[in-house]
Design a protein around this motif. Structure first.
Motif, short mmCIF file in Angstrom:
data_model
loop_
_atom_site.label_atom_id
_atom_site.label_comp_id
_atom_site.label_asym_id
_atom_site.label_seq_id
_atom_site.Cartn_x
_atom_site.Cartn_y
_atom_site.Cartn_z
N ILE A 182 -6.01 -1.18 9.30
CA ILE A 182 -6.06 -2.59 8.92
C ILE A 182 -4.69 -3.28 8.91
O ILE A 182 -4.55 -4.36 8.40
N THR A 186 -1.48 -3.19 4.94
CA THR A 186 -2.49 -2.72 3.99
C THR A 186 -2.62 -3.63 2.77
O THR A 186 -3.73 -4.04 2.43
N GLU A 208 -4.09 -7.16 3.82
CA GLU A 208 -5.49 -7.10 4.23
C GLU A 208 -6.40 -6.74 3.05
O GLU A 208 -7.47 -7.32 2.90
N ASP A 221 -12.29 -7.00 8.22
CA ASP A 221 -10.88 -7.36 8.05
C ASP A 221 -10.65 -8.74 8.66
O ASP A 221 -11.59 -9.40 9.12
N THR A 275 -14.66 -2.78 8.51
CA THR A 275 -13.68 -1.88 7.92
C THR A 275 -14.17 -1.20 6.64
O THR A 275 -13.48 -0.39 6.06
#
Length: 59
Positions: free
Chosen positions: A12, A15, A18, A45, A51
């Motif tokens: 992603i 980190t 996101e 995401d 995700t």
């Protein structure tokens, strides 16, 4: 009941950024659900890639 959020952090990008976005967006959308066991949704995401997932499970 339990609220379960699973997010795959491997792909992603930034980190913290996101994950913060995911928590804000999906947390803000929870009022659209009854929040009973069985409720849940896929989590995306910022690039709209799947995700993770959140769900409501029995305690």
């Amino acid at each position: 009941m339990k609220f379960v959020l699973e997010v795959d952090l491997d792909d992603i990008g930034d980190t913290a950024k996101e994950l913060g976005r995911i928590l804000r967006y999906w947390g803000g959308n929870l009022h659209h659900y009854d929040l009973v066991p069985g409720d849940g949704s896929v989590v995306y995401d910022s690039a709209y890639r799947e995700t993770g997932r959140w769900s409501i499970t029995p305690g």
